[in-house]
Design an enzyme around this catalytic site. Structure first.
Site, PDB file in Angstrom:
ATOM      1  N   GLU A   1      -8.434  -4.801   0.040  1.00 15.99           N
ATOM      2  CA  GLU A   1      -8.718  -3.576  -0.693  1.00 15.99           C
ATOM      3  C   GLU A   1      -9.521  -3.966  -1.929  1.00 15.99           C
ATOM      4  O   GLU A   1      -9.063  -4.761  -2.751  1.00 15.99           O
ATOM      5  CB  GLU A   1      -7.380  -2.952  -1.086  1.00 15.99           C
TER       6      GLU A   1
ATOM      7  N   ASP B   1      -3.648   3.325 -13.005  1.00 20.16           N
ATOM      8  CA  ASP B   1      -3.499   1.879 -13.161  1.00 20.16           C
ATOM      9  C   ASP B   1      -2.793   1.468 -14.443  1.00 20.16           C
ATOM     10  O   ASP B   1      -3.009   2.037 -15.503  1.00 20.16           O
ATOM     11  CB  ASP B   1      -4.872   1.208 -13.117  1.00 20.16           C
TER      12      ASP B   1
ATOM     13  N   TYR C   1      -0.308   5.285   2.284  1.00 16.65           N
ATOM     14  CA  TYR C   1      -0.029   4.406   1.151  1.00 16.65           C
ATOM     15  C   TYR C   1       1.175   4.993   0.435  1.00 16.65           C
ATOM     16  O   TYR C   1       1.073   6.035  -0.211  1.00 16.65           O
ATOM     17  CB  TYR C   1      -1.254   4.397   0.234  1.00 16.65           C
TER      18      TYR C   1
END
Lengths: 267, 399
Positions: A49, A60, A174
């Site tokens: 990825e 993040d 995911y």
């Protein structure tokens, strides 16, 4: 059959779980990313990825934010990352997934992005801030070119959303293991097994667990109930903390191997 | 034009708005929307809100005829909507009281907020103290330096001020960090966003809590002039005071709306905060709207003398107003804003916030060209006490 799908069938035939290894493209520069790609591939990762740096990555934590900043500083752009993928494709058939915030894609032009990414050899995309509700246009474009749009599910996802996201996602699901941003954690969040089991009842797609996976022990624990794991911040931190190129490759090799081995052990 | 029915069911204002957030937050946004719609239609909630706005905030705020300023500029009659007289000194508290009441209704015990100038941080800390909520305010390090007084006020009110050192260390990064924190704490925390920005339903909720500015103005100007104003003028950072003033007039086509963005050092220098005037459509902080970014989609730094306008994006409904031509958007430089700051201080004895000074400066440009029979309303969104030190620095005066 897509490279991603093929890989999962191959893993199943060997009773192994998948390791998705994340690195920020262009951290610290794109030449390094190309080298590290090979190291990670040789060390046994199943999917790589590549993170597209963004000035304001909302999902993040500090480790990947800092990697984004380093990458942007060295002049990385989405266009150059797509070029990098096409260079990598000359020697590798490993599935490649891009993880990006939506704005760089939107500004690139959704149609142009899908076309260029697929022609370069990108197999899937993860766009955390583009949930199915907003993804109509992108998803239609991606579908016509067989680019997998991988959607996320989270501990907060309701049964309705699990059904909906399960139906919309392609390639794999995911599963964000914790209520939070990317970054390593000391242990696997509680309740993961129950939630993943529920998701697997709702979809036939492989379900992978990411966010907070820091090493082989957690990877093994997470893989008990899932089809594999995604490891990001732990790898990115290793790259950051090891400036010497030879030492960096060696450390990365050892780490990726150890995580992959934890996913090979039969139950 | 169908503005009163917007956003649509999916949270869009025309092409703008939406919910561009990670899955982790989607259920919370859906729940918030449902709960807000219940609250909005609950007379008990409205009664409670009205009580605090009247007895705690001090509403209605006056609509003051600025006779001296009018005479000095020699054109249109100028009225000031005095949001600076609200408790805590700005319009921000209209939203934080409403949002804190919503937080209570949700049974959540903690709130977070982002702040630029510190006005929204102070207003959130105030509401948190009033309703006994734990409060963390995210603030860029650069803004902490520029707005030391407001930082201390927040601490006095019992809030924690969390310095944000990422990116440009201003409002954009404080907002990003608040959203990251919310992703982590969403189960027991409500995010009190400071403007008509962010993912749906925030732009709608903040607009609804701020529309009292325009609702009161409509009534007050009728009493004073027996008619609606010819123009409304307000500064636009994220755009909450301007949307609060504009929204109730959206259907009154004869009323011109002028939003004033920060031109910073000058549009031509590239150092400005004029997303609507000089940006392009993109996605940031959960919404599609006009933003400032480079050729690769990386968000660029905004520049303004006023921390509250130092933001590279704008509320989605303003983007819709721009494209549908319901409102027009001008921009005012730092230097012009300082002139506006001094102008109002001298002419009316009212020291305006640097943000609001942009609206004053715009009116100083357009009012002289208007007829004496015409009427302009400026939203005086906040008072300037917080900016006095910075202005003194800028003018090279010792305090």
């Amino acid at each position: 059959m897509s490279r991603i799908q093929k890989r999962f069938e191959w893993l199943q035939s060997k009773s192994e779980k998948a390791l998705v290894a994340f690195i920020t493209a262009g951290d610290p520069d794109l030449a390094t990313t190309q080298e590290l790609f090979s190291v990670i591939e040789e060390s046994g990762a199943d999917i790589i990825e590549l993170g597209v740096p963004f000035s304001d990555p909302l999902a993040d934590g500090p480790v990947i934010q800092a990697a984004s900043q380093r990458s942007l500083k060295s002049g990385t752009t989405l266009k150059k990352i797509i070029q990098l993928v096409s260079d990598i494709r000359k020697s590798s058939q490993l599935p490649i997934v891009l993880m990006t915030s939506f704005n760089p894609v939107f500004v690139y032009g959704q149609e142009a992005f899908v076309k260029d990414a697929v022609e370069a050899g990108v197999d899937g995309v993860i766009i955390p801030d583009l949930p199915p509700e907003e993804a109509g246009e992108f998803d239609a474009l991606a579908k016509t070119r067989n680019l997998d749009m991988i959607h996320l599910l989270a501990p907060t996802s309701t049964p309705d959303r699990i059904e909906m996201v399960g139906a919309k996602s392609r390639g794999f699901i995911y599963y964000v293991s914790l209520t939070g941003v990317t970054g390593t954690r000391d242990s696997l969040a509680p309740g993961v097994e129950e939630k993943v089991t529920r998701i697997k009842q709702a979809t036939a797609l492989p379900v992978l667990i990411g966010f907070g996976i820091s090493g082989p022990e957690q990877a093994k624990a997470a893989s008990e109930c899932s089809d594999g794991v995604i490891v990001g911040s732990a790898i990115v931190r290793m790259i950051e903390e090891t400036p010497d190129p030879a030492e960096r490759k060696e450390k990365l090799k050892v780490f990726v191997r150890s995580v992959k081995q934890s996913l090979q052990a039969r139950k | 034009m169908s503005t009163p029915t917007l956003p649509d069911r999916s949270g869009h204002f025309g092409e703008f708005g939406g919910k561009f957030v990670i899955e982790t937050l989607m259920p919370a946004l859906q729940e918030l929307e449902k709960l807000y719609n219940e609250a909005r239609n609950d007379p008990e909630f409205q009664k409670q809100l009205k009580f605090y706005l009247e007895h705690y905030v001090g509403r209605p705020s006056p609509l003051y005829f600025a006779e001296n300023l009018t005479r000095q500029l020699g054109g249109a009659k100028i009225y000031l909507k005095r949001e600076d007289l609200n408790h805590t000194g700005a319009h921000k508290i209209n939203n934080t009281i409403g949002s804190a009441l919503l937080t209570q209704r949700m049974g959540k015990k903690r709130v977070i907020a982002e702040t630029g100038a510190g006005q929204h941080g102070v207003a959130t800390a105030t509401a948190a103290a009033l309703f006994d909520l734990e409060c963390d305010v995210f603030m860029g390090e650069e803004d902490i330096r520029r707005q030391a007084l407001n930082v201390f006020r927040m601490k006095l009110l019992g809030a924690r001020v969390i310095p944000v050192s990422s990116g440009t260390r201003t409002l954009k990064d404080a907002t990003s960090e608040a959203i990251r924190n919310w992703i982590t704490t969403v189960e027991d925390t409500h995010y009190i966003i400071g403007s008509v920005v962010g993912p749906h339903p925030f732009p709608m909720i903040v607009r609804d809590f701020q529309r009292i500015i325009g609702d009161e103005t409509k009534q007050q100007i009728q009493e004073a002039e027996g008619r609606l104003p010819d123009a409304l003028v307000a500064c636009v950072g994220g755009g909450s005071n301007s949307m609060g003033l504009f929204y109730p007039f959206a259907e009154d086509k004869e009323v011109k709306m002028i939003g004033v963005e920060a031109a910073g050092h000058g549009i031509e220098t590239g150092k400005h905060g004029a997303s609507l005037g000089h940006g392009a459509v993109g996605i940031l902080h959960g919404m599609k709207s006009y933003l400032l970014f480079d050729a690769d989609g990386q968000i660029t730094e905004a520049h303004s003398i006023s921390a509250g306008l130092d933001y590279p994006g704008v509320g989605a409904e303003h983007s819709h107003f721009k494209d549908s031509k319901r409102a027009e958007y001008a921009s005012i430089t730092d230097q012009e804003a300082l002139e506006g700051f001094k102008l109002l201080s001298r002419s009316e004895g009212i020291i305006p916030a640097l943000e609001s000074s942009h609206a004053i400066a715009q009116v100083a440009k357009v009012a002289p060209k208007m007829k004496k029979s015409e009427v302009v309303v400026i939203c005086l969104s906040g008072r300037g006490d917080k900016d006095v030190n910075q202005v003194a620095d800028f003018l090279g005066e010792e305090v």
